[in-house]
Write an enzyme that holds these catalytic residues in place. Structure first.
Site, PDB file in Angstrom:
ATOM      1  N   GLY A  13     -14.343   0.952  -0.952  1.00 12.56           N
ATOM      2  CA  GLY A  13     -13.653  -0.344  -0.911  1.00 12.56           C
ATOM      3  C   GLY A  13     -12.462  -0.317   0.037  1.00 12.56           C
ATOM      4  O   GLY A  13     -12.227  -1.277   0.790  1.00 12.56           O
ATOM      5  N   ASP A  14     -11.712   0.768   0.023  1.00 11.29           N
ATOM      6  CA  ASP A  14     -10.553   0.890   0.924  1.00 11.29           C
ATOM      7  C   ASP A  14     -11.034   0.862   2.376  1.00 11.29           C
ATOM      8  O   ASP A  14     -10.416   0.256   3.258  1.00 11.29           O
ATOM      9  CB  ASP A  14      -9.804   2.213   0.683  1.00 11.29           C
ATOM     10  CG  ASP A  14      -9.345   2.369  -0.765  1.00 11.29           C
ATOM     11  OD1 ASP A  14      -9.411   1.381  -1.513  1.00 11.29           O
ATOM     12  OD2 ASP A  14      -8.935   3.480  -1.142  1.00 11.29           O
TER      13      ASP A  14
HETATM   14  O1  LIG Z   1      -4.076   2.303  -7.961  1.00  8.48           O
HETATM   15  P1  LIG Z   1      -5.357   2.454  -8.711  1.00  8.48           P
HETATM   16  O2  LIG Z   1      -6.013   1.166  -9.034  1.00  8.48           O
HETATM   17  O3  LIG Z   1      -5.206   3.352  -9.910  1.00  8.48           O
HETATM   18  O4  LIG Z   1      -6.389   3.144  -7.733  1.00  8.48           O
HETATM   19  C1  LIG Z   1      -6.060   4.356  -7.130  1.00  8.48           C
HETATM   20  C2  LIG Z   1      -7.303   5.019  -6.661  1.00  8.48           C
HETATM   21  O5  LIG Z   1      -7.958   4.172  -5.745  1.00  8.48           O
HETATM   22  C3  LIG Z   1      -8.329   4.895  -4.581  1.00  8.48           C
HETATM   23  O6  LIG Z   1      -7.461   4.538  -3.544  1.00  8.48           O
HETATM   24  C4  LIG Z   1      -9.730   4.526  -4.193  1.00  8.48           C
HETATM   25  O7  LIG Z   1      -9.820   3.130  -3.979  1.00  8.48           O
HETATM   26  C5  LIG Z   1      -8.170   6.354  -4.933  1.00  8.48           C
HETATM   27  O8  LIG Z   1      -7.859   7.136  -3.827  1.00  8.48           O
HETATM   28  C6  LIG Z   1      -7.066   6.320  -5.949  1.00  8.48           C
HETATM   29  O9  LIG Z   1      -7.124   7.404  -6.832  1.00  8.48           O
END
Ligand SMILES: O=P(O)(O)OC[C@H]1O[C@](O)(CO)[C@@H](O)[C@@H]1O
Length: 324
Positions: free
Chosen positions: A257-258
């Site tokens: 997604g990122d």
């Molecule tokens: O801030 P949130 O929603 O806990 O998500 C953090 C997680 O999302 C990610 O960026 C992946 O989208 C991971 O690298 C990270 O651990």
């Protein structure tokens, strides 16, 4: 090349554990373990750098375990504008099984008080006011840390908008709703996050599409809804488009997604056509699921992934012009 400021209010060190299969309550033996400085803003920065942009990263980092971040920022060549706080940045555990299933265990994160949040907001405000270093876009990614409410995120979004800079926000729950109300330029909920925002179940493509249209009607310039291997729905001011990713062997979906969101910002900043922009973002996101970390545009078979990505227009209202 554009300048982008990415913000991770609640970054994480990702501990990725590869397993054949996860046995709950049993002793599991990992095939491989990887540690990576992460969080959505940091991951999006990686993608933007690989696509040729100049990136500044900010948010909050704990001084007790900042080394993986400092090393990663130096290796990437991004400017480190993180506000330091006493304590340790959270560690998020990602258990990825051979079949492609990933179990995330995300920690709450380092508490951020009002003073620290004000410091971050002032830093952003100053960057945006600087005639020489003003970013062309701001990306805010991830959950909010303990101590920070959705209203604080809304104020940050409004601060960016006052400077007439687009702000792309990838978050969920109350924070997503607040960012939309505050004037975010683009968001990227997945199916579950969109269902939560719309307060209704989205059992099929039709309901998903209608919820996405409701979201787009809130004044956003770009709404991306990712549904994994079923592809991406993109609603923009040029119309509505859907992409279908190439078939790949799924190993680790954590950063898909990122990758998608950052690659789509790249498409907008570089005035790509909707077809080409969404195709690139979808193909790069498919590349990301083949391994831990973000998609690699320089991988040897990227052109084949692109070739096997399909994009089609859903609405006739689209002009097919550039994305910006
Ligand atoms: O801030 P949130 O929603 O806990 O998500 C953090 C997680 O999302 C990610 O960026 C992946 O989208 C991971 O690298 C990270 O651990």
């Amino acid at each position: 090349m554009s300048r982008v400021l990415t913000l991770s209010p609640n970054p994480a060190i990702d501990l990725s554990v590869a397993l054949d299969s996860l046995e709950l309550g049993g002793v599991n033996r990992a095939g491989a373990i990887e540690i990576m400085a992460a969080g959505k803003g940091v991951n999006m920065a990686r993608v933007l750098v690989s696509l040729g942009h100049q990136v500044t990263v900010s948010g909050f980092l704990g001084t007790e375990n900042e080394a993986p971040f400092v090393d990663a920022f130096a290796a990437l060549g991004v400017e480190d504008a993180f506000v330091r706080l006493p304590g340790a940045t959270r560690i998020n555990t990602k258990l990825s099984e051979a079949g492609g299933r990933v179990t995330d265990i995300n920690a709450p994160g380092l508490a951020v008080d009002q003073q620290a949040w004000r410091e971050l907001t002032e830093l952003v405000d100053q960057r945006l006011a600087s005639p020489r270093g003003k970013p062309d876009a701001v990306m805010i990614g991830g959950s909010l840390p303990p101590g920070v409410g959705a209203d604080a995120l809304a104020a940050l979004v409004r601060c960016v908008r006052r400077h007439e800079v687009p702000v792309w926000v990838d978050t969920s729950g109350d924070a997503l709703a607040a960012a939309i109300e505050a004037g975010a330029s683009a968001v990227k909920p997945n199916r579950e996050e969109l269902a939560e925002w719309a307060a209704m179940p989205l059992p099929d493509e039709d309901t998903l599409h209608r919820a996405a249209q409701l979201l787009a009607s809130r004044g956003l310039q770009h709404c991306l809804v990712s549904s994994g291997e079923q592809g991406v729905l993109w609603l923009g001011q040029q119309g509505e488009w859907r992409s279908h990713p190439p078939t790949v062997e799924v190993s680790n979906t954590v950063c898909a997604g990122d990758t998608l969101f950052a690659a789509m910002l790249h498409a907008v900043l570089t005035n790509m056509s909707p077809q080409a922009g969404l195709g690139l973002a979808t193909a790069l996101s498919a590349e990301a699921v083949r391994h831990p970390g973000v998609g690699d545009v320089h991988c040897p078979d990227f052109h084949q992934l692109l070739e096997h990505t399909r994009v089609h227009r859903l609405s006739d209202a689209a002009t097919g012009g550039a994305l910006a």
